[in-house]
Design a protein around this motif. Structure first.
Motif, PDB file in Angstrom:
ATOM      1  N   LEU A  47      35.932  45.477  26.042  1.00  0.00           N
ATOM      2  CA  LEU A  47      35.377  44.942  27.296  1.00  0.00           C
ATOM      3  C   LEU A  47      36.498  44.784  28.330  1.00  0.00           C
ATOM      4  CD1 LEU A  47      33.134  43.601  29.023  1.00  0.00           C
ATOM      5  CD2 LEU A  47      33.624  41.455  27.827  1.00  0.00           C
ATOM      6  N   ALA A  48      37.615  44.184  27.904  1.00  0.00           N
ATOM      7  CA  ALA A  48      38.745  43.994  28.822  1.00  0.00           C
ATOM      8  C   ALA A  48      39.240  45.347  29.335  1.00  0.00           C
ATOM      9  CB  ALA A  48      39.876  43.240  28.120  1.00  0.00           C
ATOM     10  N   TYR A  49      39.317  46.318  28.414  1.00  0.00           N
ATOM     11  CA  TYR A  49      39.776  47.656  28.780  1.00  0.00           C
ATOM     12  C   TYR A  49      38.822  48.308  29.793  1.00  0.00           C
ATOM     13  CZ  TYR A  49      40.588  52.670  28.336  1.00  0.00           C
ATOM     14  OH  TYR A  49      40.803  53.983  28.613  1.00  0.00           O
ATOM     15  N   GLN A  50      37.512  48.224  29.517  1.00  0.00           N
ATOM     16  CA  GLN A  50      36.529  48.837  30.426  1.00  0.00           C
ATOM     17  C   GLN A  50      36.558  48.195  31.814  1.00  0.00           C
ATOM     18  OE1 GLN A  50      32.806  48.440  28.091  1.00  0.00           O
ATOM     19  NE2 GLN A  50      32.620  50.640  28.366  1.00  0.00           N
ATOM     20  N   VAL A  51      36.702  46.886  31.843  1.00  0.00           N
ATOM     21  CA  VAL A  51      36.724  46.193  33.141  1.00  0.00           C
ATOM     22  C   VAL A  51      37.946  46.645  33.942  1.00  0.00           C
ATOM     23  CG1 VAL A  51      37.054  43.927  34.248  1.00  0.00           C
ATOM     24  CG2 VAL A  51      35.361  44.200  32.406  1.00  0.00           C
ATOM     25  N   GLU A  52      39.067  46.762  33.259  1.00  0.00           N
ATOM     26  CA  GLU A  52      40.297  47.189  33.941  1.00  0.00           C
ATOM     27  C   GLU A  52      40.146  48.610  34.466  1.00  0.00           C
ATOM     28  OE1 GLU A  52      44.819  48.226  33.739  1.00  0.00           O
ATOM     29  OE2 GLU A  52      43.133  49.235  32.801  1.00  0.00           O
ATOM     30  N   ARG A  53      39.623  49.513  33.628  1.00  0.00           N
ATOM     31  CA  ARG A  53      39.463  50.919  34.044  1.00  0.00           C
ATOM     32  C   ARG A  53      38.432  51.058  35.163  1.00  0.00           C
ATOM     33  NH1 ARG A  53      42.690  53.402  35.039  1.00  0.00           N
ATOM     34  NH2 ARG A  53      43.823  51.501  34.776  1.00  0.00           N
ATOM     35  N   LEU A  54      37.330  50.337  35.042  1.00  0.00           N
ATOM     36  CA  LEU A  54      36.299  50.490  36.069  1.00  0.00           C
ATOM     37  C   LEU A  54      36.763  49.902  37.401  1.00  0.00           C
ATOM     38  CD1 LEU A  54      33.525  51.590  36.769  1.00  0.00           C
ATOM     39  CD2 LEU A  54      32.533  49.392  36.087  1.00  0.00           C
ATOM     40  N   LEU A  58      36.510  52.093  40.653  1.00  0.00           N
ATOM     41  CA  LEU A  58      35.785  51.652  41.849  1.00  0.00           C
ATOM     42  C   LEU A  58      36.708  51.639  43.064  1.00  0.00           C
ATOM     43  CD1 LEU A  58      33.630  48.750  40.332  1.00  0.00           C
ATOM     44  CD2 LEU A  58      32.731  50.850  41.369  1.00  0.00           C
ATOM     45  N   ALA A  59      37.949  51.171  42.868  1.00  0.00           N
ATOM     46  CA  ALA A  59      38.904  51.146  43.981  1.00  0.00           C
ATOM     47  C   ALA A  59      39.182  52.571  44.444  1.00  0.00           C
ATOM     48  CB  ALA A  59      40.194  50.435  43.561  1.00  0.00           C
ATOM     49  N   GLU A  60      39.316  53.473  43.469  1.00  0.00           N
ATOM     50  CA  GLU A  60      39.570  54.872  43.800  1.00  0.00           C
ATOM     51  C   GLU A  60      38.388  55.471  44.583  1.00  0.00           C
ATOM     52  OE1 GLU A  60      42.002  58.137  41.153  1.00  0.00           O
ATOM     53  OE2 GLU A  60      40.280  57.159  40.278  1.00  0.00           O
ATOM     54  N   PHE A 137      25.890  54.828  42.358  1.00  0.00           N
ATOM     55  CA  PHE A 137      26.419  55.219  41.044  1.00  0.00           C
ATOM     56  C   PHE A 137      25.406  54.827  39.982  1.00  0.00           C
ATOM     57  CE2 PHE A 137      30.060  54.527  43.757  1.00  0.00           C
ATOM     58  CZ  PHE A 137      30.858  55.626  43.493  1.00  0.00           C
ATOM     59  N   VAL A 138      25.287  55.653  38.948  1.00  0.00           N
ATOM     60  CA  VAL A 138      24.363  55.294  37.866  1.00  0.00           C
ATOM     61  C   VAL A 138      25.142  54.919  36.603  1.00  0.00           C
ATOM     62  CG1 VAL A 138      22.340  56.570  38.670  1.00  0.00           C
ATOM     63  CG2 VAL A 138      24.047  57.733  37.235  1.00  0.00           C
ATOM     64  N   LEU A 151      33.719  57.011  36.596  1.00  0.00           N
ATOM     65  CA  LEU A 151      34.681  56.058  37.181  1.00  0.00           C
ATOM     66  C   LEU A 151      35.557  55.434  36.099  1.00  0.00           C
ATOM     67  CD1 LEU A 151      32.397  54.168  39.749  1.00  0.00           C
ATOM     68  CD2 LEU A 151      33.967  56.058  40.199  1.00  0.00           C
ATOM     69  N   LEU A 152      34.957  55.226  34.916  1.00  0.00           N
ATOM     70  CA  LEU A 152      35.715  54.619  33.807  1.00  0.00           C
ATOM     71  C   LEU A 152      36.851  55.536  33.348  1.00  0.00           C
ATOM     72  CD1 LEU A 152      32.865  53.070  31.626  1.00  0.00           C
ATOM     73  CD2 LEU A 152      34.865  51.834  32.472  1.00  0.00           C
ATOM     74  N   ALA A 153      36.735  56.809  33.648  1.00  0.00           N
ATOM     75  CA  ALA A 153      37.760  57.761  33.228  1.00  0.00           C
ATOM     76  C   ALA A 153      38.952  57.784  34.184  1.00  0.00           C
ATOM     77  CB  ALA A 153      37.151  59.157  33.119  1.00  0.00           C
ATOM     78  N   SER A 154      38.912  56.940  35.202  1.00  0.00           N
ATOM     79  CA  SER A 154      40.006  56.899  36.172  1.00  0.00           C
ATOM     80  C   SER A 154      41.347  56.619  35.487  1.00  0.00           C
ATOM     81  CB  SER A 154      39.732  55.800  37.207  1.00  0.00           C
ATOM     82  OG  SER A 154      40.905  55.538  37.948  1.00  0.00           O
ATOM     83  N   THR A 155      42.392  57.280  35.981  1.00  0.00           N
ATOM     84  CA  THR A 155      43.734  57.020  35.449  1.00  0.00           C
ATOM     85  C   THR A 155      44.588  56.297  36.498  1.00  0.00           C
ATOM     86  OG1 THR A 155      44.398  59.220  36.184  1.00  0.00           O
ATOM     87  CG2 THR A 155      43.721  58.996  33.868  1.00  0.00           C
ATOM     88  N   ALA A 156      43.944  55.895  37.600  1.00  0.00           N
ATOM     89  CA  ALA A 156      44.670  55.181  38.658  1.00  0.00           C
ATOM     90  C   ALA A 156      45.074  53.790  38.159  1.00  0.00           C
ATOM     91  CB  ALA A 156      43.781  55.055  39.890  1.00  0.00           C
TER      92      ALA A 156
END
Ligand code: AYL
Length: 514
Positions: A47-54, A58-60, A137-138, A151-156
């Motif tokens: 959960l922590a990981y997904q929140v950080e990635r998303l 989203l910012a990207e 977004f869906v 979006l979760l796949a973002s590497t930013a």
């Protein structure tokens, strides 16, 4: 003035994600989110990981601090992820009722100035019909739409935002308050963080609790008391998208749910429905009811049948929402009581006619002051000033009373609001729909009751001269134009709607006729 019997709790100077998920990574493999149907589990670390990635994704995608992101979705495993990720990116989340019509959705997106919408593919018909132009977004997959998994796949890098928890608006649920149509309720990070800590004192969640999340996350009850309070304590949310009795009971048994946080209609089903006997609910410790009045006999019947405690809480969207709750593990909770005031919360009981403060055992309008009082209604300073007075007291529009032990009771509602199964139905909205009918000369809607004692929207209608309108015509007309829970369910034809000299509907007079 009345104070809480509990000592004050500290309100950390933190954002909601910092406070609620600050310890998540360290909880590792402990389950945070469980799909009540499939058993699919999201651990705290994930959960922590997904929140950080998303938040990075989203910012990207262009979400900036201060932007409003709307979530229009039933409860899913991604709902808490999207909520926390948007907040972590510095945005405000406006939560849309999953039953909203395209018109409801359009007006909330417009009023809140939402810049992004996150939804699920089964809701895209309504999104399209709302004619919104903002990026969508869906959470699952749909052709022509970007997905949350993309979006979760973002590497930013995750965005680093600096906001003041006391003034930054975290969430913007919609509520009609004491009068009129739905308004955006500005709840700051501090409002919710405070309420998570305040309500924990009586509710007392533990990290081995498994809590059924059948109440919608879009409503403040689900958002604070389920999503944020449970995750802040390390418990598991057993998530279901909508109420289906068999599925609900099956999930309670299969996941050994310890707490069911529900609204009164679910208590009724648990107390009365024959199929309850087919399930092993022995893990269930507490059934907790809020959002509408819970009958004392019904609570006792449910407790006796299930062999668990049935407790009640009270609050209001504008109060983040909890102000009262019966304490967990107390020997005896008084029938019909909403329990004591939460810590850091003050209350007054004010005579509606004279404005004087009432004492113990006397009834009057309940006023609340504390860190959970909203910042105000978005873009509506007059409505805000009519609700929160100069000394910071929020006027609830509910009639309350406290007994000598400090236990509180809600006796009646003096505001317009109708509650159907715990959902808000603003009469003003139904009256506007009715007045659009060419066969209706005037109309007013108040709370009536059906055969089960359930509160329902009851319309009083003045038919236009020569109109042959029937009650079922009226019911059908409204049901085609509003979300299902807002339907008019009873109609009385009258010669005139009683009104004051200033033209205000005299709802008390109408109530007296029922
Ligand atoms: P809203 N008894 C009687 N009326 C209630 C109760 C209750 N226990 N709880 C809420 N209401 C009514 O904004 C009351 O009229 O928030 C109140 O002003 O949808 C109105 O509902 C607010 O409606 C919890 C769990 C609070 C849930 C909530 C619900 C917040 C509902 C505390 O512990």
């Amino acid at each position: 003035m009345f104070r809480s019997p509990f000592p004050d709790v500290a309100v950390p100077d933190a954002t909601i994600p910092q406070h609620v998920l600050g310890g998540a990574a360290a909880r590792g493999d402990a389950p945070a989110l469980i799909d009540g149907r499939t058993g699919q589990t999201v651990t705290y670390a994930h959960l922590a990981y997904q929140v950080e990635r998303l938040s990075a994704g989203l910012a990207e995608a262009g979400l900036r601090p201060g932007d409003v992101l709307a979530i229009f979705s039933p409860n899913t495993l991604l709902y808490p992820v999207v909520f926390h990720a948007a907040l972590a990116a510095g945005a405000t989340v406006t939560t849309v009722n999953a039953l909203a019509t395209p018109t409801d959705l359009a007006s909330q997106l417009h009023d809140s100035k939402a810049r992004f919408l996150v939804t699920v593919s089964p809701f895209l018909d309504r999104v399209t019909a709302s004619q919104t132009q903002i990026p969508v977004f869906v959470c699952d997959q749909a052709e022509g739409y970007r997905s949350v998994s993309e979006l979760l796949a973002s590497t930013a890098p995750a965005p680093v935002v600096d906001l003041d928890p006391a003034t930054a608006v975290a969430t913007l649920p919609y509520s009609s308050g004491t009068t009129g149509v739905a308004k955006g309720v500005m709840l700051t990070h501090r409002n919710i963080v405070a309420n998570v800590e305040q309500a924990q004192v009586p509710i007392s969640y533990a990290d081995d609790d498994r809590v059924i999340a059948i109440l919608p996350f879009f409503h403040i009850y689900g958002l604070t008391v389920l999503m944020n309070m449970v995750l802040a304590r390390g418990g598991a949310l057993v998530i279901l998208p909508r109420f289906d009795l068999a599925e609900f009971l099956g999930a309670l048994a299969a996941h050994k749910v310890t707490r069911a946080m529900v609204a009164p209609p679910v208590v009724l089903a648990l107390a009365k429905h024959p199929s309850v006997a087919d399930y092993d609910l022995s893990a269930l410790d507490v059934v907790f009811s809020g959002a509408a009045p819970l009958d004392g006999d019904l609570a006792a019947a449910c407790a006796a049948r299930l062999g668990c405690a049935v407790q009640q809480g009270y609050g209001m969207t504008e109060l983040s929402p909890v102000t009262h709750a019966q304490p967990y593990g107390a020997q005896q909770n008084k029938a019909g009581s909403i329990g004591p005031l939460l810590p850091n919360t003050e209350a007054r009981v004010v005579d509606v006619a004279t404005g004087t403060d009432a004492g113990v055992g006397e009834s009057g309008e309940l006023l609340i002051r504390g860190p959970q009082v909203m910042l105000g209604y978005l873009g509506r300073p007059d409505e805000t000033a009519a609700t929160i007075d100069a000394d910071g007291w929020l006027h609830t529009g509910d009639l309350g009373m406290v007994d000598a032990d400090g236990d509180w009771y809600i006796l009646d509602r003096v505001k317009e609001l109708i509650k159907y199964k715990g959902y808000q139905v603003p009469p003003a909205e139904l009256e506007a729909v009715l007045l659009n009918h060419p066969g209706i000369a005037d109309a007013a809607v108040i709370a009536g009751h059906d055969a089960d004692g359930e509160e329902i929207p009851h319309a009083f209608v003045v038919a236009a001269t020569g109109s042959a309108l029937t009650a079922s015509d009226v019911i059908e007309y409204v049901s085609g134009r509003v979300a299902p829970y807002k339907k008019v369910r009873a109609v009385t034809f009258v010669d005139a709607i009683p009104k004051s000299a200033s033209g205000k509907i005299l709802r008390k007079d109408l109530r007296a006729t029922l």
